[in-house]
Design a protein around this motif. Structure first.
Motif, PDB file in Angstrom:
ATOM      1  N   ALA A 365       0.844  -1.196   0.000  1.00 43.69           N
ATOM      2  CA  ALA A 365       0.000   0.000   0.000  1.00 43.69           C
ATOM      3  C   ALA A 365       0.885   1.253   0.000  1.00 43.69           C
ATOM      4  N   GLU A 367       4.069   1.497  -0.929  1.00 41.84           N
ATOM      5  CA  GLU A 367       4.974   1.624  -2.080  1.00 41.84           C
ATOM      6  C   GLU A 367       4.231   1.906  -3.377  1.00 41.84           C
ATOM      7  N   GLY A 396      -4.926   1.321  -6.501  1.00 44.23           N
ATOM      8  CA  GLY A 396      -5.359   0.031  -7.045  1.00 44.23           C
ATOM      9  C   GLY A 396      -4.446  -0.418  -8.170  1.00 44.23           C
ATOM     10  N   GLY A 412       6.249 -10.619  -3.874  1.00 42.71           N
ATOM     11  CA  GLY A 412       5.702 -10.418  -2.526  1.00 42.71           C
ATOM     12  C   GLY A 412       4.354 -11.099  -2.322  1.00 42.71           C
TER      13      GLY A 412
HETATM   14  N1  LIG Z   1      -2.087  -2.136  -2.315  1.00 42.12           N
HETATM   15  C1  LIG Z   1      -1.768  -2.037  -3.622  1.00 42.12           C
HETATM   16  N2  LIG Z   1      -2.128  -0.949  -4.333  1.00 42.12           N
HETATM   17  C2  LIG Z   1      -1.795  -0.856  -5.650  1.00 42.12           C
HETATM   18  N3  LIG Z   1      -1.106  -1.783  -6.330  1.00 42.12           N
HETATM   19  C3  LIG Z   1      -0.728  -2.897  -5.656  1.00 42.12           C
HETATM   20  C4  LIG Z   1      -1.021  -3.086  -4.292  1.00 42.12           C
HETATM   21  N4  LIG Z   1      -0.524  -4.264  -3.916  1.00 42.12           N
HETATM   22  C5  LIG Z   1       0.059  -4.800  -5.013  1.00 42.12           C
HETATM   23  N5  LIG Z   1      -0.045  -3.963  -6.052  1.00 42.12           N
HETATM   24  C6  LIG Z   1       0.436  -4.203  -7.417  1.00 42.12           C
HETATM   25  O1  LIG Z   1       0.798  -5.561  -7.520  1.00 42.12           O
HETATM   26  C7  LIG Z   1       2.157  -5.691  -7.883  1.00 42.12           C
HETATM   27  C8  LIG Z   1       2.757  -6.932  -7.267  1.00 42.12           C
HETATM   28  O2  LIG Z   1       2.897  -6.806  -5.872  1.00 42.12           O
HETATM   29  P1  LIG Z   1       3.963  -7.701  -5.140  1.00 42.12           P
HETATM   30  O3  LIG Z   1       3.878  -7.417  -3.695  1.00 42.12           O
HETATM   31  O4  LIG Z   1       3.747  -9.091  -5.569  1.00 42.12           O
HETATM   32  O5  LIG Z   1       5.323  -7.219  -5.733  1.00 42.12           O
HETATM   33  P2  LIG Z   1       6.055  -5.855  -5.480  1.00 42.12           P
HETATM   34  O6  LIG Z   1       5.476  -5.179  -4.282  1.00 42.12           O
HETATM   35  O7  LIG Z   1       6.011  -5.077  -6.741  1.00 42.12           O
HETATM   36  O8  LIG Z   1       7.510  -6.356  -5.202  1.00 42.12           O
HETATM   37  P3  LIG Z   1       8.026  -7.122  -3.914  1.00 42.12           P
HETATM   38  O9  LIG Z   1       6.862  -7.339  -3.016  1.00 42.12           O
HETATM   39  O10 LIG Z   1       8.583  -8.396  -4.439  1.00 42.12           O
HETATM   40  O11 LIG Z   1       9.027  -6.243  -3.299  1.00 42.12           O
HETATM   41  C9  LIG Z   1       2.764  -4.415  -7.434  1.00 42.12           C
HETATM   42  O12 LIG Z   1       3.907  -4.094  -8.182  1.00 42.12           O
HETATM   43  C10 LIG Z   1       1.663  -3.403  -7.698  1.00 42.12           C
HETATM   44  O13 LIG Z   1       1.628  -3.030  -9.044  1.00 42.12           O
END
Ligand SMILES: Nc1ncnc2c1ncn2[C@@H]1O[C@H](COP(=O)(O)OP(=O)(O)OP(=O)(O)O)[C@@H](O)[C@H]1O
Ligand SMILES: [Mg+2]
Length: 445
Positions: A365, A367, A396, A412
């Motif tokens: 959220a 990042e 989103g 993640g």
């Molecule tokens: N709360 C959120 N709001 C907006 N986009 C999200 C959110 N959570 C995930 N995402 C989207 O989903 C993608 C994948 O999330 P994920 O946690 O799997 O990887 P990451 O955060 O990009 O990298 P990592 O967690 O490996 O450091 C993110 O890059 C983002 O685009």
């Protein structure tokens, strides 16, 4: 968390209890045995009925020949008592018996010329199309008697009967219909005997087969259950091992590099002061710069320490750990809301997993979403398990975005989903571009 195409949660994969699995197996097998028995009964009944009809048909043809040869005379058409007595003699002495219980002779216009039941003689009923046809085609036909028909009123006490017709001729050539009634039981006795002989060993065999399978089913169900428990044990061990490893790295860093760097910074600071006093401003500022960077490095390392080895959830409890997790958001101007059920706060075997998932969702959220609010709710479910919801009102994301990130090695969400599924739970990610993201986990009791 879920593959981008679907938003339905996956069903938790928990094997049923051993006893209930075996009971279900038994019920299924019993139903199969029942189908075999009932199906077999009806199949045999059809075969015996066909057999009985064939037998009765042959009978009527044979008896018809006998009657035409020895019993019929032209006077029968006029109701001549002598003609009737002659036929009655043949019927009573050679045809009627334990198997054939009634005889009728019909004219084409459905009048009974003769029957061994005198009350029927001279009466008129109706003949079916098939019987009418026999007058022209000859041959014979047989069927189960419909005892509710008025012509069969005197046969009713006899039980189930087969009736068969064939065409015979009077000496002057007039065609009449000769009919016999045969007891069904007398023709089906052999079928019943077969059934009586075969059924007990057949059903007994099936039941024995069933009983032999029970221990097998029992041990299979137990093995399945044990496999499931082993997998759960391995998962817990894996999480424990990784926590231990992180703890070890954190301890090494803390006692080694962090202490050393802090010591160096501590030792260098007076040197800068000395250089300044000696009028060497250039050296003093270089030393000041180094000390500043060392201190910043130590601060960064400490932050990193907290990240790789957060104050353990087990030690602080889930509620405190989640509070700590959310507190940096305030500093960033993001409102937070935290709700943890008393039952969940008291501790469950999923604490570590819940914390990890919440940490990933909150980090995401921050990042990716620039939200104004982040909500975290942990409650017990109706099924006695635990649910965790982390919701933000940020930007989103679309499935395509998430898939793209995953292809670049950002795992993640994927890692959390794997852990949750291994623990027998489900995870769902609901994300609407411009509206926010909600991550929901459900873990079994
Ligand atoms: N709360 C959120 N709001 C907006 N986009 C999200 C959110 N959570 C995930 N995402 C989207 O989903 C993608 C994948 O999330 P994920 O946690 O799997 O990887 P990451 O955060 O990009 O990298 P990592 O967690 O490996 O450091 C993110 O890059 C983002 O685009
Ligand atoms: Mg992430």
């Amino acid at each position: 968390m879920v593959p981008p195409a679907s938003r339905e949660p996956r069903a938790p994969r928990r094997p049923p209890g051993t006893a209930s699995a075996v009971l279900r197996f038994m019920a299924g097998s019993l139903a199969a045995v029942l189908v075999i028995v009932v199906g077999g009964f009806f199949a045999l009944r059809t075969v015996t009925l066909d057999e009985a009809k064939r037998d009765t048909k042959e009978r009527v043809i044979g008896e018809g020949r006998l009657v035409q040869f020895a019993g019929l005379s032209d006077g029968l058409l006029r109701g001549d008592p002598k003609a009737i007595a002659k036929l009655d003699d043949v019927v009573q002495s050679q045809i009627l018996g334990r198997s054939i219980v009634r005889v009728k002779v019909w004219t084409r216009d459905a009048r009974i010329l003769y029957s061994d039941e005198p009350r029927l003689i001279g009466r008129r009923f109706t003949l079916g199309d098939e019987e009418q046809e026999l007058f022209t085609t000859g041959g014979a036909e047989a069927e189960l008697s419909d005892l509710s028909e008025p012509e069969n009123v005197y046969e009713r006490p006899q039980g189930e009967l087969l009736e068969a017709h064939t065409r015979v001729r009077l000496p002057d050539g007039t065609p009449v219909l000769f009919e016999i009634y045969q007891r069904f039981s007398s023709v089906t006795a052999s079928g019943e005997r077969i059934l009586g002989t075969l059924a007990p060993p057949l059903i007994g065999g099936l039941v024995v087969l069933l009983l032999f399978q029970v221990p097998l089913a029992w041990s299979l169900a137990r093995r399945l259950r044990r496999g499931h428990e082993e997998r759960e044990g391995l998962l817990t061990a894996a999480i424990d091992a990784s926590s231990q490893e992180r703890r070890r790295i954190a301890a090494d860093l803390h006692d080694g590099a962090v202490q050393d760097l802090a010591g160096v910074a501590f030792g260098l600071a007076p040197l800068a002061e000395e250089a300044r006093r000696a009028g060497d401003a250039e050296r003093a500022s270089a030393l000041d710069d180094s000390v500043g960077r060392l201190r910043q490095g130590v601060r960064d390392l400490r932050t990193l320490l907290v990240q790789i080895h957060p104050p353990t959830v087990a030690a602080t409890g889930l509620h405190a750990a989640l509070t700590d997790l959310l507190s940096p958001l305030h500093a960033a101007g993001i409102a937070t809301e935290l709700e943890v059920d008393d039952a969940v706060a008291a501790g469950t075997r999923h604490d570590e997993l819940l914390y990890r998932a919440a940490r990933e969702a909150v980090r995401n959220a921050r990042e990716h979403a620039s939200p104004s609010t982040v909500r975290v709710h942990a409650r017990t479910t109706d099924a006695g398990g635990v649910s965790l919801v982390v919701a933000d009102d940020g930007s989103g994301s679309t499935p395509a975005q998430r898939q793209g990130r995953r292809a670049e090695g950002h795992l993640g969400l994927q890692l959390i989903d794997d852990l949750v599924r291994q623990a027998g739970g489900t995870s769902t990610l609901d994300s609407v571009p411009g509206r926010g993201t909600t991550l929901t986990l459900e873990l079994p009791a």
